[in-house]
Enzyme design. Structure first.
Site, PDB file in Angstrom:
ATOM      1  N   LYS A  15       0.847  -1.206   0.000  1.00 24.63           N
ATOM      2  CA  LYS A  15       0.000   0.000   0.000  1.00 24.63           C
ATOM      3  C   LYS A  15       0.877   1.248   0.000  1.00 24.63           C
ATOM      4  O   LYS A  15       2.041   1.210   0.412  1.00 24.63           O
ATOM      5  CB  LYS A  15      -0.932   0.024   1.211  1.00 24.63           C
ATOM      6  CG  LYS A  15      -0.244   0.025   2.596  1.00 24.63           C
ATOM      7  CD  LYS A  15       0.170   1.392   3.111  1.00 24.63           C
ATOM      8  CE  LYS A  15       1.007   1.311   4.385  1.00 24.63           C
ATOM      9  NZ  LYS A  15       1.657   2.545   4.779  1.00 24.63           N
ATOM     10  N   ASP A 146      -2.201  -0.830  10.275  1.00 23.87           N
ATOM     11  CA  ASP A 146      -2.461  -0.832   8.832  1.00 23.87           C
ATOM     12  C   ASP A 146      -3.268  -2.046   8.374  1.00 23.87           C
ATOM     13  O   ASP A 146      -3.714  -2.101   7.225  1.00 23.87           O
ATOM     14  CB  ASP A 146      -1.126  -0.867   8.059  1.00 23.87           C
ATOM     15  CG  ASP A 146      -0.445   0.487   8.018  1.00 23.87           C
ATOM     16  OD1 ASP A 146      -1.149   1.501   8.174  1.00 23.87           O
ATOM     17  OD2 ASP A 146       0.776   0.520   7.826  1.00 23.87           O
TER      18      ASP A 146
HETATM   19  O1  C5P Z   1       0.014  -0.413  15.133  1.00 29.20           O
HETATM   20  P1  C5P Z   1       1.416  -0.649  14.717  1.00 29.20           P
HETATM   21  O2  C5P Z   1       2.053  -1.793  15.459  1.00 29.20           O
HETATM   22  O3  C5P Z   1       1.598  -0.748  13.255  1.00 29.20           O
HETATM   23  O4  C5P Z   1       2.209   0.651  15.152  1.00 29.20           O
HETATM   24  C1  C5P Z   1       3.605   0.692  15.263  1.00 29.20           C
HETATM   25  C2  C5P Z   1       3.981   1.902  16.077  1.00 29.20           C
HETATM   26  O5  C5P Z   1       3.701   3.105  15.360  1.00 29.20           O
HETATM   27  C3  C5P Z   1       3.211   2.056  17.374  1.00 29.20           C
HETATM   28  O6  C5P Z   1       3.838   1.339  18.402  1.00 29.20           O
HETATM   29  C4  C5P Z   1       3.264   3.556  17.608  1.00 29.20           C
HETATM   30  O7  C5P Z   1       4.511   3.914  18.164  1.00 29.20           O
HETATM   31  C5  C5P Z   1       3.217   4.118  16.199  1.00 29.20           C
HETATM   32  N1  C5P Z   1       1.852   4.490  15.777  1.00 29.20           N
HETATM   33  C6  C5P Z   1       1.266   5.631  16.321  1.00 29.20           C
HETATM   34  N2  C5P Z   1      -0.004   5.958  15.928  1.00 29.20           N
HETATM   35  C7  C5P Z   1      -0.671   5.227  15.010  1.00 29.20           C
HETATM   36  C8  C5P Z   1      -0.073   4.082  14.454  1.00 29.20           C
HETATM   37  C9  C5P Z   1       1.190   3.747  14.854  1.00 29.20           C
HETATM   38  O8  C5P Z   1       1.856   6.316  17.140  1.00 29.20           O
HETATM   39  N3  C5P Z   1      -1.901   5.587  14.655  1.00 29.20           N
END
Ligand code: C5P
Length: 301
Positions: A15, A146
């Site tokens: 994506k 995502d």
């Molecule tokens: O949800 P995911 O594991 O992909 O997110 C990885 C990191 O990215 C999270 O631990 C956070 O630090 C950051 N993040 C964030 N806000 C979001 C998505 C991700 O701060 N909406």
């Protein structure tokens, strides 16, 4: 009853975020987002084979994908997706997962999330669970921000932490949407997503026109308007802290892209091309020293 040995193959699409507005920090430590996400024609191929009980995973890679960047199997999002499906639906059967990776790892192209989404959708079929899409998206949100967007597929508007997803043209699908050609380049380094979000300092103001302008340029397949509307609130922090990423953005610009943007939290950068021939010309100018690929955005619905 699931028959052992049944096989399903899925093309899990990478994506890009054509817009990524960071609206602020949330009490739970995550950031409030608003983003237009589109799948592109770069895929990982997932093969799922049903087994009697055990779940196992193997991975192969295409040239340019660094196998050493793949962590332990039990931490892999695709493997965790299979475990989550098994537990959530009390499935007795297992699955052998094979992933052939073409999407650069840790590149802001959602490769790990796409694989997890592919495993969720594939196992739903393989194990004949027939769960509603919304339920599978909620399950995906447990794995990463995502994942719900990639379970949904098509062009989506992603909000909240990433868990609120709806089709960008749910109410009024465009009759003809040719999509865009773009060149994705990757510098071979990884940007840590938590680190990038930590370094975000606001500054780039978000506004309703960002979303509106991009949605209407997708609807009308107007690549020049899309180039104008590109927005990524994480880009300044990444270009400042990872000079190697800023450098490939300059290379894409100098190769003639109409607009250039950091993909997600990096490290990949993409540039819009007028059409396929223009994309090929950009690729030739970039040369063989920089990993790049010409792709097309996928149908919007
Ligand atoms: O949800 P995911 O594991 O992909 O997110 C990885 C990191 O990215 C999270 O631990 C956070 O630090 C950051 N993040 C964030 N806000 C979001 C998505 C991700 O701060 N909406």
């Amino acid at each position: 009853m699931v028959r052992a040995g049944s096989v399903i193959t899925i093309e899990a699409r990478a994506k890009i975020n054509l817009t990524l507005e960071i609206l602020g920090k949330r009490p739970d430590g995550y950031h409030e987002l608003r983003s237009i996400v589109m799948p592109v024609s770069l895929t990982d191929t997932i093969t799922l084979t049903s087994t009697y009980a055990q779940t196992a995973m193997t991975i192969t890679v295409s040239p340019g994908v660094d196998l050493t960047k793949i962590g332990a199997v039990d931490k892999n999002l695709a493997f965790r997706a299979a475990r989550l499906m098994q537990e959530s639906y009390r499935v007795n059967a297992g699955a052998r997962i094979h992933i052939h990776k073409r999407i650069p790892i840790g590149g802001g192209l959602g490769g790990g999330s796409a694989d997890a989404a592919g495993v969720i959708m594939g196992l739903d079929k393989l194990w004949q669970l027939h769960r509603p899409l919304e339920e599978l998206m909620v399950l995906g949100a447990e794995l990463g921000s995502d994942v719900p967007a990639l379970v949904h597929g098509g062009a989506v508007l992603m909000e909240g932490r990433g868990e609120r997803v709806r089709g960008l043209f749910d109410d009024d699908a465009p009759t003809l949407c040719e999509g865009f050609w773009l060149v994705i380049a990757n510098p071979g380094l990884m940007c840590s997503t938590p680190d990038v979000f930590k370094k975000w300092r606001g500054g780039l103001t978000a506004g309703p026109s960002i979303l509106h302008n991009m949605a209407s340029s997708i609807r009308t397949s107007d690549v020049s308007a899309a180039a104008e509307a590109l927005h990524n609130g994480l880009q300044p922090a990444v270009y400042e802290n990872y000079p190697g990423v800023a450098q490939i953005a300059t290379q894409l610009q100098e190769a003639g892209c109409l607009g250039v943007l950091l993909s997600g939290s990096g490290a990949s950068v993409f540039g819009l091309a007028r059409d396929e021939a223009h994309g090929q010309e950009i690729g030739r100018k970039l040369g063989s020293g920089l990993w790049h690929v010409l792709v097309r955005t996928c149908p919007v619905v």
